[in-house]
Write a protein that holds these residues in place. Structure first.
Motif, mmCIF file in Angstrom:
data_model
loop_
_atom_site.group_PDB
_atom_site.id
_atom_site.type_symbol
_atom_site.label_atom_id
_atom_site.label_comp_id
_atom_site.label_asym_id
_atom_site.label_seq_id
_atom_site.Cartn_x
_atom_site.Cartn_y
_atom_site.Cartn_z
ATOM 1 N N CYS A 266 0.841 -1.199 0.000
ATOM 2 C CA CYS A 266 0.000 0.000 0.000
ATOM 3 C C CYS A 266 0.878 1.252 0.000
ATOM 4 O O CYS A 266 2.058 1.195 0.346
ATOM 5 C CB CYS A 266 -0.948 -0.029 1.193
ATOM 6 N N PRO A 267 0.302 2.386 -0.368
ATOM 7 C CA PRO A 267 1.112 3.614 -0.416
ATOM 8 C C PRO A 267 1.387 4.174 0.981
ATOM 9 O O PRO A 267 2.151 5.139 1.101
ATOM 10 C CB PRO A 267 0.242 4.576 -1.226
ATOM 11 N N THR A 268 0.780 3.602 1.994
ATOM 12 C CA THR A 268 0.786 4.042 3.407
ATOM 13 C C THR A 268 0.030 5.365 3.581
ATOM 14 O O THR A 268 -0.161 6.122 2.617
ATOM 15 C CB THR A 268 2.202 4.195 4.037
ATOM 16 N N CYS A 269 -0.395 5.575 4.804
ATOM 17 C CA CYS A 269 -1.068 6.838 5.147
ATOM 18 C C CYS A 269 -0.844 7.058 6.647
ATOM 19 O O CYS A 269 -0.015 6.370 7.251
ATOM 20 C CB CYS A 269 -2.559 6.768 4.796
ATOM 21 N N ARG A 271 -2.145 6.038 9.133
ATOM 22 C CA ARG A 271 -2.375 4.898 10.044
ATOM 23 C C ARG A 271 -1.153 3.999 10.178
ATOM 24 O O ARG A 271 -1.105 3.149 11.050
ATOM 25 C CB ARG A 271 -3.538 4.053 9.526
ATOM 26 N N CYS A 272 -0.196 4.175 9.286
ATOM 27 C CA CYS A 272 0.947 3.249 9.245
ATOM 28 C C CYS A 272 2.030 3.650 10.250
ATOM 29 O O CYS A 272 2.481 4.790 10.246
ATOM 30 C CB CYS A 272 1.507 3.246 7.819
ATOM 31 N N MET A 299 0.972 -4.627 3.767
ATOM 32 C CA MET A 299 0.067 -3.504 3.988
ATOM 33 C C MET A 299 0.416 -2.756 5.283
ATOM 34 O O MET A 299 0.937 -3.332 6.238
ATOM 35 C CB MET A 299 -1.380 -4.006 4.059
ATOM 36 N N GLY A 300 0.069 -1.488 5.300
ATOM 37 C CA GLY A 300 0.517 -0.612 6.381
ATOM 38 C C GLY A 300 -0.334 -0.615 7.628
ATOM 39 O O GLY A 300 0.078 -0.068 8.650
ATOM 40 N N CYS A 301 -1.540 -1.205 7.597
ATOM 41 C CA CYS A 301 -2.339 -1.269 8.827
ATOM 42 C C CYS A 301 -3.268 -2.460 8.775
ATOM 43 O O CYS A 301 -3.610 -2.959 7.708
ATOM 44 C CB CYS A 301 -3.112 0.029 9.040
ATOM 45 N N ASN A 304 -7.465 -1.667 7.475
ATOM 46 C CA ASN A 304 -7.921 -1.803 6.088
ATOM 47 C C ASN A 304 -7.059 -2.759 5.261
ATOM 48 O O ASN A 304 -7.498 -3.227 4.222
ATOM 49 C CB ASN A 304 -7.887 -0.436 5.390
ATOM 50 N N GLY A 305 -5.835 -2.998 5.716
ATOM 51 C CA GLY A 305 -4.876 -3.767 4.922
ATOM 52 C C GLY A 305 -5.396 -5.079 4.369
ATOM 53 O O GLY A 305 -5.501 -5.246 3.145
ATOM 54 N N GLU A 308 -8.160 -4.564 1.883
ATOM 55 C CA GLU A 308 -7.718 -3.976 0.613
ATOM 56 C C GLU A 308 -6.922 -4.986 -0.217
ATOM 57 O O GLU A 308 -6.829 -4.878 -1.435
ATOM 58 C CB GLU A 308 -6.844 -2.737 0.880
#
Ligand code: SF4
Length: 363
Positions: A266-269, A271-272, A299-301, A304-305, A308
């Motif tokens: 994931c692109p991260t946000c 939450r990561c 995935m970063g979290c 949702n990881g 997603e």
């Protein structure tokens, strides 16, 4: 298949079939001195590990040509000799067991020397790749067109094709390269409309990893979409194994090949809480040896990881500073980074083994 591949005749380079309905073959070229046997063999072995299917080496000297037979004994993919200027090196390379040669007939020293190369290639049934670049067009053609246009490249290639055919030689494939994507694409499209010889595609001198991969994806992608391309090389100023990885990514993103592990991340946000790009790279490296197609998510979290990445076969999702391992959408444990990667690799190897067995069962 949403891409309709151009119908081409089949040629063989060693035991690899090129053209027809055969998969588009991924090639690379070593950047070692071919005179340095150990360095060249070791780099080819690295290329084999990441799935390279044909390798080309530069042959600028007698020593390099003589090394070909020794190299061949120690590798398991077909070996192509790349020769400029000296027809004797082309002949010696074939005598040393090269599975194919790549020449530009315009710089090999004249008609009689090209004939001498063709004679040996015919006797030994060695395929020839005829490479035409905008940088080395015959002066008569260049003067007539005024600049190295796509049409000038195609006329040059067609002249060579006719010459080889008149000599009774058809065991060949072509590559036509311009200094930019537009010229390369136009030249290949025009050339493809005239014949059914397999075409090797690539964007020459594409650049460093990022810009080279992007330029290659754009240029090679357009050609592939047009159905053109039987073998492909991505040229990068980097270790050639990166070229192989990028080539497979281009082919797989268009649905033309599937090879090895596809790591999606994931692109991260906000939450990561981990260094996700770093973890994704570690996962990619740890799974380099897997040749069966498996989709892996990083995935970063955990919120949702997994959702997603629900289409992934397996993956890890950061949960605070730890990672949740999920397999086929189901949670399979929570680990620190090191253990999470280790467990993920084990799961992927298991999935790959199962797939391999299923595939063998069907074939
Ligand atoms: Fe953000 Fe989580 Fe989606 Fe990554 S998986 S982009 S961290 S919400």
């Amino acid at each position: 298949m949403w891409i309709k591949r151009r119908k081409t005749r089949v040629i063989k380079v060693g035991d690899v079939s090129i053209g027809g309905d055969n998969p588009i073959v991924v090639q690379s070229m070593t950047n070692t001195f071919t005179e340095d046997l150990e360095a060249t063999v070791s780099q080819i072995k690295e290329l084999e590990k990441v799935g390279c299917e044909i390798v080309r080496v530069a042959v600028p000297s007698v020593q390099a040509a003589e090394n070909l037979s020794l190299i061949k004994k120690r590798i398991s993919i077909p070996l192509i000799a790349d020769i400029h200027f000296d027809y004797r090196l082309a002949i010696l390379s074939m005598e040393m067991g090269a599975d194919g040669i790549r020449i530009n007939p315009g710089n090999i020293g004249g008609v009689e020397k090209v004939r001498a190369v063709i004679k040996v290639a015919r006797e030994r049934q060695v395929p020839i790749r005829i490479g035409v670049n905008t940088g080395s067009l015959p002066s008569e053609i260049l003067n007539r067109y005024g600049y190295p246009s796509a049409e000038a490249v195609v006329e040059t290639a067609l002249n060579y094709m006719k010459f080889f055919e008149d000599e009774g030689f058809t065991n060949m494939k072509f590559s036509l390269k311009g200094s930019d994507i537009k010229t390369t694409v136009l030249a290949n499209k025009l050339f493809a409309s005239y014949c059914d010889y397999p075409i090797h595609i690539g964007i020459t001198e594409a650049g460093t990893v990022l810009s080279g991969a992007v330029k290659s994806a754009a240029g090679i992608g357009i050609l592939l979409y047009e159905g053109i391309g039987d073998t492909v090389r991505v040229s990068l100023s980097a270790h050639p194994k990166v070229e192989v990885k990028v080539a497979f990514k281009i082919l797989s993103s268009l649905g033309l090949r599937s090879y090895g592990v596809d790591v999606i991340s994931c692109p991260t946000c906000g939450r990561c809480q981990v260094n996700l790009p770093d973890v994704a790279l570690k996962v990619e490296e740890a799974l380099e040896h897997v040749k069966v197609p498996v989709t892996v998510a990083v995935m970063g979290c955990a919120v949702n990881g997994p959702g997603e990445a629900s289409f992934a076969d397996a993956g890890i999702a950061a949960a605070g500073e730890r990672f949740i391992l999920f397999v086929k959408g189901k949670v399979a444990g929570k680990f620190n980074e090191e253990d999470a990667i280790k467990k993920l690799v084990e799961e992927v190897e298991r999935i790959a083994d199962e797939r391999k067995k299923q595939h063998q069962g069907f074939s």
